[in-house]
Motif scaffolding. Structure first.
Motif, PDB file in Angstrom:
ATOM      1  N   GLU A   1       0.834  -1.195   0.000  1.00  0.00           N
ATOM      2  CA  GLU A   1       0.000   0.000   0.000  1.00  0.00           C
ATOM      3  C   GLU A   1       0.875   1.253   0.000  1.00  0.00           C
ATOM      4  O   GLU A   1       0.645   2.199  -0.768  1.00  0.00           O
ATOM      5  CB  GLU A   1      -0.895  -0.032   1.241  1.00  0.00           C
TER       6      GLU A   1
ATOM      7  N   ARG B   1       2.514   1.843  -3.336  1.00  0.00           N
ATOM      8  CA  ARG B   1       1.564   2.326  -4.331  1.00  0.00           C
ATOM      9  C   ARG B   1       1.283   3.814  -4.140  1.00  0.00           C
ATOM     10  O   ARG B   1       1.238   4.592  -5.099  1.00  0.00           O
ATOM     11  CB  ARG B   1       0.254   1.529  -4.258  1.00  0.00           C
ATOM     12  N   TRP B   2       1.082   4.222  -2.898  1.00  0.00           N
ATOM     13  CA  TRP B   2       0.829   5.639  -2.618  1.00  0.00           C
ATOM     14  C   TRP B   2       1.976   6.511  -3.105  1.00  0.00           C
ATOM     15  O   TRP B   2       1.757   7.574  -3.687  1.00  0.00           O
ATOM     16  CB  TRP B   2       0.645   5.842  -1.107  1.00  0.00           C
TER      17      TRP B   2
ATOM     18  N   THR C   1       2.187   6.438  -7.134  1.00  0.00           N
ATOM     19  CA  THR C   1       1.106   7.131  -7.855  1.00  0.00           C
ATOM     20  C   THR C   1       0.874   8.558  -7.369  1.00  0.00           C
ATOM     21  O   THR C   1       0.244   9.348  -8.061  1.00  0.00           O
ATOM     22  CB  THR C   1      -0.218   6.355  -7.714  1.00  0.00           C
TER      23      THR C   1
ATOM     24  N   GLU D   1      -1.046   9.294  -4.973  1.00  0.00           N
ATOM     25  CA  GLU D   1      -2.464   9.419  -4.609  1.00  0.00           C
ATOM     26  C   GLU D   1      -2.682   9.846  -3.161  1.00  0.00           C
ATOM     27  O   GLU D   1      -3.794  10.236  -2.789  1.00  0.00           O
ATOM     28  CB  GLU D   1      -3.196   8.104  -4.877  1.00  0.00           C
ATOM     29  N   LYS D   2      -1.660   9.760  -2.340  1.00  0.00           N
ATOM     30  CA  LYS D   2      -1.804  10.169  -0.948  1.00  0.00           C
ATOM     31  C   LYS D   2      -0.600  11.038  -0.555  1.00  0.00           C
ATOM     32  O   LYS D   2       0.299  10.585   0.134  1.00  0.00           O
ATOM     33  CB  LYS D   2      -1.920   8.936  -0.046  1.00  0.00           C
TER      34      LYS D   2
ATOM     35  N   PHE E   1       0.966  11.215   2.945  1.00  0.00           N
ATOM     36  CA  PHE E   1       1.821  10.123   3.405  1.00  0.00           C
ATOM     37  C   PHE E   1       3.288  10.463   3.140  1.00  0.00           C
ATOM     38  O   PHE E   1       4.149  10.247   3.994  1.00  0.00           O
ATOM     39  CB  PHE E   1       1.434   8.825   2.700  1.00  0.00           C
ATOM     40  N   SER E   2       3.566  11.007   1.972  1.00  0.00           N
ATOM     41  CA  SER E   2       4.938  11.404   1.634  1.00  0.00           C
ATOM     42  C   SER E   2       5.429  12.486   2.587  1.00  0.00           C
ATOM     43  O   SER E   2       6.587  12.449   3.036  1.00  0.00           O
ATOM     44  CB  SER E   2       4.997  11.929   0.188  1.00  0.00           C
TER      45      SER E   2
END
Length: 291
Positions: A34, A37-38, A41, A43-44, A47-48
């Motif tokens: 997960e 993937r974040w 992409t 997409e979150k 999180f980074s």
């Protein structure tokens, strides 16, 4: 203190333990796939940002993963190797594309090595059932695997800076401390976190006082399948064992007998290309059964 916990299916258990031990810490968690993937992409993005400002990383070895390039380079790292222990369940094997008794929406590739070997040489369900005995387990090396697996796990964690000998001694007194090879009971995950943080973030007194968490933490892996520890194997570790499988152990639990699992396994093997019989570990099991 910003803390990120990243691992596989044990992530939630680790996260709960860290959060309970340090309620003032800002602890977040993500499965390794997960998380990758974040980051891949985007997409979150939050999180980074959290990773870049993180003070402590706990979990999966991340060398070669995207997460290692985003994580704050000054963050402390506690690496916890993959936890996969076959000592109590030496009969468990993984066969690609196998739809077994635990499959729901996708192939559940874990199955019985003994059942695979028996079916590959044309044994009937009744004949296969008779193989579940001490003499056959001995022939297949099941009894030798426990010590080797314990030694491997302890060594891997020791090399990562976590001493588990004392914890392992205690786990063994609790009976079947793994539901299946990759799903330990909650107290195993609690102890791994306790011993990993001991002397770094947990003082001796705090470590001793945290022992009660072994029993109070919610068990995040109890809802999936429970693979029995066969009686002859269990007795060597000091408990009774069984030959009863449990599916969806918390949500609408369903018990499955040895004969039911064999019947289901054979039925699903018939739907597969016969190439599975040539898989090396299946062929080796068949060879030993024919000795």
């Amino acid at each position: 203190m910003n803390v990120i916990v990243v691992s596989n299916c044990v992530t939630s258990g680790y996260h709960l333990a860290v959060s309970s031990l340090f309620p003032d810490w800002n602890v977040k968690a993500a499965g390794i796939n997960e998380a990758e993937r974040w980051l891949r992409t985007g997409e979150k993005p939050e999180f980074s940002l959290f990773l870049a400002d993180c003070d402590l990383f706990i979990g999966w070895p991340i060398r070669g993963h995207i997460i290692s390039t985003v994580l704050n380079p000054s963050a402390d790292r506690i690496i916890l190797p993959e936890l996969y222990f076959r000592g109590l369940h030496p009969d468990v094997a993984q066969l690609n594309n196998f739809w077994g008794p635990f499959s729901i929406d996708a192939p559940h590739t874990q199955t019985s090595l003994l059942m695979l070997g028996a079916r590959s040489i044309g044994m009937t369900a009744k004949q296969t059932e008779s193989l579940f005995c001490e003499a056959v387990y001995d022939r297949l090396g099941f009894f030798d695997l426990y010590k080797a697996e314990r030694r491997r796990i302890v060594t891997q964690f020791f090399d990562a800076g976590v001493q588990l000998d004392e914890a392992f001694d205690w786990w063994e007194k609790q009976g079947d401390f793994f539901y299946i090879c990759h799903h330990p009971r909650s107290f195993v995950l609690v102890d791994i976190i306790r011993f990993a943080l001991k002397g770094r973030y947990l003082s001796e007194d705090a470590f001793a006082n945290s022992e009660s968490l072994r029993w109070s933490q919610r068990d995040t892996l109890a809802w999936t399948e429970v693979w029995p520890v066969y009686p002859e194997i269990a007795r060597r570790t000091g408990f009774n064992g069984s030959l009863t499988w449990l599916k969806n152990s918390q949500c609408s639990p369903r018990e499955m007998s040895l004969s039911q699992v064999i019947d289901n396994t054979f039925k699903n093997l018939e739907r597969m290309d016969a190439a599975w019989k040539s898989v090396p570990f299946v062929a080796e099991c068949a060879r030993r059964l024919q000795m």
